[in-house]
Design a protein around this motif. Structure first.
Motif, PDB file in Angstrom:
ATOM      1  N   GLU A  89       0.852  -1.185   0.000  1.00 41.59           N
ATOM      2  CA  GLU A  89       0.000   0.000   0.000  1.00 41.59           C
ATOM      3  C   GLU A  89       0.891   1.240   0.000  1.00 41.59           C
ATOM      4  O   GLU A  89       1.790   1.361   0.828  1.00 41.59           O
ATOM      5  N   PRO A  90       0.637   2.151  -0.930  1.00 41.49           N
ATOM      6  CA  PRO A  90       1.504   3.335  -1.010  1.00 41.49           C
ATOM      7  C   PRO A  90       1.148   4.349   0.078  1.00 41.49           C
ATOM      8  O   PRO A  90       0.725   5.461  -0.211  1.00 41.49           O
ATOM      9  N   VAL A  91       1.301   3.942   1.293  1.00 40.31           N
ATOM     10  CA  VAL A  91       0.853   4.747   2.422  1.00 40.31           C
ATOM     11  C   VAL A  91       1.880   4.658   3.548  1.00 40.31           C
ATOM     12  O   VAL A  91       2.440   3.591   3.785  1.00 40.31           O
ATOM     13  N   GLY A  92       2.096   5.753   4.216  1.00 29.17           N
ATOM     14  CA  GLY A  92       2.929   5.748   5.413  1.00 29.17           C
ATOM     15  C   GLY A  92       4.386   6.061   5.139  1.00 29.17           C
ATOM     16  O   GLY A  92       4.844   5.969   3.997  1.00 29.17           O
ATOM     17  N   PRO A  93       5.121   6.445   6.171  1.00 32.63           N
ATOM     18  CA  PRO A  93       6.511   6.874   6.007  1.00 32.63           C
ATOM     19  C   PRO A  93       7.414   5.770   5.476  1.00 32.63           C
ATOM     20  O   PRO A  93       8.328   6.039   4.694  1.00 32.63           O
ATOM     21  N   PHE A 122       6.654   3.353   3.478  1.00 39.69           N
ATOM     22  CA  PHE A 122       6.468   3.175   2.038  1.00 39.69           C
ATOM     23  C   PHE A 122       7.227   4.252   1.278  1.00 39.69           C
ATOM     24  O   PHE A 122       7.846   3.975   0.247  1.00 39.69           O
ATOM     25  N   LEU A 123       7.189   5.473   1.783  1.00 44.72           N
ATOM     26  CA  LEU A 123       7.897   6.552   1.086  1.00 44.72           C
ATOM     27  C   LEU A 123       9.359   6.195   0.924  1.00 44.72           C
ATOM     28  O   LEU A 123       9.955   6.400  -0.130  1.00 44.72           O
TER      29      LEU A 123
END
Ligand code: ADP
Lengths: 447, 589
Positions: free
Chosen positions: A38-42, A44-45
């Motif tokens: 999921e492209p979500v949260g620190p 993932f960044l």
């Protein structure tokens, strides 16, 4: 990630273990699964930054990524689509008791096998089509009867208790048992036709979920399997119940008696149906068992085995009998031998006794003879009194002696002259006196 | 976005972007932002003081009302009140389910999509009523939300991260994006509601444990259950090193809080009819039904906290008032079937993920209906004790479930608000997000139990995306030469009959449940077993009581590096296991 602290013991290095630089690769990691993070949260960044770092992706890579990803969101398998029978669409909602809820939702081919998920999807499909607002929009003002049928069907099928009540009386799900003729038409018909019957009956199992209910098997099934199958079905624990067929109970407080009467009637009807169903199933299993070739085969095989066992048993019994007879004869023989030996021994003893008796007689005669030969110890002709006295004393002496002593005395007297004999007699008397067997002064003729 | 992460400078000539998080539900919407100093997410109350703003618009004599005021109009003004429209966006009229709108404006077909016919203007003109597409309705609603946030923050809100259900299609997102654009909101990113909820939960746990041992992300399988107003959605998520991968989802489009309202309505109506034998059935009159339904919802909410709550409806029907006290036990009995349906939906998601309930470490309850204590306690008893249930009634540190997804959206907004839209889009493409995930666990073969039996100790959980690095330490009590076997492992579920308690004290209680023994208790447990050894390393001359550190590094190409050393010692062993050659069919050779 924090360091994982393990509380475990490492095995010691086995003797003789060696590897280049003490490291031994053995196998590869198994193939991974492609999934989308999921492209979500620190975190993932950070991942995206690493992955995109100073590079652009080729079109191929983009396509590849989209194609290989395992979908977390399942797509509608599109398995629920049935033509809608006009008769079904024309149903009145109030007649819901006689309605085929599976058919209403387009799940006729699934019935008791339909999963909750399928029912939900089927319901949705029907609602999208038959919601009154949809009909109003398309100018088909058909009323909301069928829509209400859909709602009713869904309410029942998504309520596990109500669904069981309906499934209990869902005639469409029943499979008629095959006749003998049908079974005999083709070699495997028995398994196919009866198998289907028991799969459908298995839906009522309390003990197992549908997939685990014992199956009929095939011609090659083991005896254990077949026995377990019939055992299971003869002891079938069924949740089938018949409240769905209840007659309506008046729902007002005015008519208490009427209400109670109806309830009792319904209860009795349920019980009766349940009993009939139990009997029905029992007969079904009986019928199946009667047509089951495997049972015959097992019986024959069983008989064969039994016969063989019987023969073996008889042979063994015969052998045992023979053995016993043999043993008995032997015992008898030994007994006889023993008896004979005993008898012989007895005979011998008798002879010996007789001989001893004879010997004693002879010895006594010898002793008496010796007295006579010694002229009764008289000098000159012995008078009658002397003869009598000495002979009486000799007889008295002999009475005091046992056979051996008699024999000894007789042998001692053997070849003795008058004086010698007298000495022998005197000594004998003296011995007896010493032994206290004869009193001093007795046997005076021999002293 | 900190400078070290290489974020671009905001461009000079553009006005400053102000981004918030929006949760846009069928029943309610929430707006949230992150505080400048603490970076904490907070939900904004609108001018009426509501943090859960009903997703409702109502037109009274042409004047627009929104939120709670609009919702109240369902009673007087049902056909000019628009509710439950979010799920209609981006769908054809054929694809929508009008059911949730039965008490308000009914959807009609507008240019192939859904829309509503309402009287939304004050001037006298023909036609009297306007036909609004669902896109237009959405724009109007979002405009209200934007205004509330702007008023609160004192800055013009221009952008947002918006949460959507996990099954929202691309068409739906496109439509929502366009509607937001018209409302003056640039949607920076759509994020799934369950993931937003999880992000909010994890962020709070992180702040709470700052510096403590729990401040690092724990690998866990989390099930997020979002129980809303008219639908319920469940997602099973692997949380690995702070990254989330959805393994499976499950949806029910008619199970939600309104199912519970209906139960209370049925009960109340029957009680009413008992008291007033000759009165009309309030369920047969739309207005009475709406009054009763609104009151039922308040009663239901009050029963989430209190032991009892009361209906109090003025002039329910025929001028008759209605008062009825309902206690929690009664309510829970009446709703039992619905509660069980929630549990079954959760269970179905576990099955779809090919997992066992023992694999679920945490259940995070989200959505308004998750306030209901019985739903949480049912899940607690259905799942093993090892499963932690996060809900207001089971965990004192739980975030209000109605706020979870908006807060998550706000956190995400703060993370990406300084990126160019294009950059965000590139980062969320499949080519970036699609990543190989380990199928099996990686761990060590150790002698564990009392009998020194061989055991498998997990270092890297299954479903972990690569690249990944994990470090473990363990003590070598006796010292000497040891072998470190790295292996793949799988878990199985072992079912054993429950042991009769042999400990003293437990014996007394035995007599009591003697007769309840007809169904033997089963003990189910999760057991790891070695499947294949990947590599062996020999570590020589370890000190007595020495500590060993094992580090495993799996690269993106599935090659593996293992480093073993004694802590504080010299040297160590390091080795590489090459990745299997991948065949065209995707299977490893
Ligand atoms: N405290 C509460 N107790 C029980 N139910 C609640 C509570 N608060 C809100 N709800 C219910 O939650 C539902 C709305 O949930 P929400 O997540 O806001 O909806 P959606 O995601 O569908 O927009 C409504 O049915 C509402 O009655």
């Amino acid at each position: 990630m924090a360091t994982i602290q393990l509380t475990a013991t490492l095995p010691s290095l086995p003797d003789g273990w060696s590897a280049e630089k003490d490291f031994k690769p053995i196998d590869h990691l198994s193939a991974p699964i492609s999934r989308a993070i999921e492209p979500v949260g620190p975190h993932f960044l950070a991942h995206a930054r690493r992955k995109r770092h100073k590079r652009t992706f080729s079109e191929d890579e983009r396509i590849q990524a989209q194609q290989t990803v395992a979908k977390a969101q399942e797509e509608d398998p599109g398995d629920i689509s049935e033509d809608e029978d006009p008769a079904l669409l024309a149903r009145e909602a109030k007649d819901w008791k006689t309605q085929d809820h599976y058919a209403v939702l387009g799940l006729s081919k699934y019935r008791y096998r339909a999963t909750e998920d399928q029912i939900k999807r089927a319901h949705r499909k029907k609602v999208l089509k038959h919601h009154p607002d949809k009909k109003a929009a398309s100018g088909r003002e058909e009323g909301d009867q069928f829509f209400k049928c859909i709602q009713r069907a869904t309410d029942i099928l998504l309520d596990p208790v109500k669904r069981r009540q309906f499934d209990s009386v869902d005639e469409e799900a029943n499979i008629e048992p095959p006749t003998k003729k049908e079974v005999q038409k083709k070699p495997n018909n028995f398994y196919k036709l009866w198998g289907a019957v028991f799969v459908s009956e298995g839906r009522f199992s309390v003990k197992y979920p549908l997939k685990d209910v014992p199956k009929i098997g095939d011609a090659n099934s083991s005896k254990e399997h077949v026995e377990e199958f019939y055992n299971f079905w003869y002891n079938f624990d069924s949740w089938r119940s018949f409240e769905y067929l209840d007659e309506d109970v008046p729902d007002d407080n005015e008519n208490r008696d009427q209400k109670r009467h109806m309830e009792r009637k319904n209860n009795n009807a349920r019980k009766k149906r349940k009993t009939e169903d139990t009997q029905r199933l029992r007969k079904l299993v009986d019928d199946c068992l009667a047509m089951d070739e495997r049972i015959k085969r097992f019986r024959q095989e069983g008989n064969k085995a039994k016969n063989q066992k019987k023969a073996e048993k008889e042979a063994a019994e015969q052998a045992a009998k023979e053995e016993a007879a043999k043993k008995k004869a032997e015992d008898e023989r030994l007994q006889k031998e023993k008896e004979e030996a005993d008898k012989a021994m007895k005979e011998e003893g008798k002879k010996a006794k007789e001989a001893a008796k004879n010997a004693a007689k002879k010895n006594k005669r010898v002793i008496r003879g010796a007295i006579k030969d010694a002229n009764y110890f008289a000098d000159g002709d012995a008078d009658a009194k002397t003869i009598d006295g000495t002979l009486n004393d000799v007889d008295a002496l002999i009475l005091k002696l046992d056979n051996e002593e008699v024999a000894l005395l007789s042998s001692n007297l053997n070849g003795k002259d008058k004086t010698g004999a007298k000495v022998v007699f005197q000594e004998q008397v003296k011995t007896l006196v010493d032994a206290g067997k004869v009193k001093e002064g007795e046997l005076k003729w021999l002293a | 976005m900190s400078a070290e992460q290489g974020s671009p400078e905001p461009t000079q000539d553009q006005p400053e972007r102000v981004a918030i998080g929006i949760s846009f539900g069928n029943s309610n919407s929430s707006i949230a932002y992150t505080t400048a100093i603490e970076g904490k997410a907070e939900v904004i109350a609108n001018e009426e003081g509501d943090r859960q703003i009903p997703s409702t618009l109502s037109y009274v004599n042409g004047e627009e009302f929104s939120g709670t005021q609009a919702k109240a109009q369902i009673v007087r003004n049902p056909r000019d009140t628009i509710t439950s429209f979010r799920d209609f966006l981006g769908k054809t009229f054929e694809q929508i389910d009008p059911s949730p709108c039965h008490a308000s404006a009914h959807p009609v077909s507008v240019n192939g999509g859904a829309g509503f016919v309402v009287q939304d203007h004050t001037e006298v003109k023909q036609p009297e009523k306007s036909t609004l597409s669902v896109s237009e309705v959405t724009t109007r609603h979002l405009r209200r939300l934007k205004q509330s946030a702007t008023d609160y923050l004192g800055k013009n809100v221009t952008a947002a991260v918006v949460t959507v259900p996990s099954d929202f299609s691309d068409e739906q997102k496109t439509a929502l994006s366009a509607s937001a654009q018209k409302a003056g909101i640039e949607v920076l990113q759509f994020i799934p509601e369950p993931i937003a909820a999880l992000l909010a939960h994890d962020a709070k746990a992180q702040i709470a444990a700052e510096g403590g041992p729990a401040s690092e992300h724990q690998d866990k399988i989390v099930l997020v259950a979002d129980f809303g107003g008219t639908r319920s959605d469940v997602a099973v998520v692997a949380s690995r090193g702070g990254m989330y991968t959805t393994l499976a989802t499950s949806h029910d489009y008619r199970l939600g809080g309104s199912s519970l309202d209906k139960v209370l309505v049925e009960y109340a109506a029957k009680e009413f009819l008992k008291k007033h034998k000759t009165a009309k059935d309030p369920r047969e009159t739309e207005r009475s039904l709406s009054k009763l339904t609104l009151d039922a919802e308040s009663v239901k909410k009050a029963l989430s906290i209190g032991g009892s709550a009361s209906f109090s409806v003025e002039s329910l029907i025929d001028g008759l008032d209605f008062n009825l006290t309902v206690n929690r036990t009664r309510y829970e009995l009446l709703s039992n079937k619905i509660f069980m349906a929630f549990t079954r939906l959760v269970e179905s998601a576990v099955q779809k993920a090919d997992l066992d309930i023992l694999d679920i470490d945490t259940i995070l309850l989200s959505g308004g209906t998750s306030h209901t204590p019985k739903i949480a306690s049912n899940l607690q008893s259905h799942f093993p004790e090892s499963t932690i249930i996060i809900s207001p009634s089971t965990s004192s540190s739980a975030i209000n479930p109605s706020e979870l997804s908006a807060r998550g959206a706000a956190i995400q907004a703060s993370l990406i608000s300084e990126f160019e839209k294009e950059q965000i889009e590139e980062s969320t493409e499949a080519v970036v997000t699609v990543t190989p995930h380990l199928h099996n666990a990686i761990g060590l073969v150790v002698a564990g139990g009392a009998a020194g039996k061989e055991e498998f100790s997990v270092l890297v959980e299954p479903e972990t995306p690569v690249p990944v690095r994990r470090t473990a330490q363990l003590t070598v009590k006796d010292g000497g030469d040891v072998i470190i076997k790295l292996a793949e492992g799988g878990r199985s579920i072992v079912v054993s009959a429950a042991e009769k308690a042999t400990t003293n004290g437990a014996a007394d209680s035995d007599d009591e449940d003697d007769d309840s023994d007809d169904e033997p208790e089963e003990n189910r447990s999760k057991v790891w077993a070695t499947q294949k050894v990947i590599a062996e390393a020999g570590l020589r001359g370890v000190k007595k009581g020495g500590k060993i550190e094992v580090q495993v590094n799996v690269a993106a190409d599935l090659s593996l590096t293992m480093v073993c050393r004694e802590v504080g010692g010299k040297g160590g062993v390091r080795g590489v296991v090459q990745a299997a050659r991948v065949e065209l069919n995707g299977n490893a050779a």
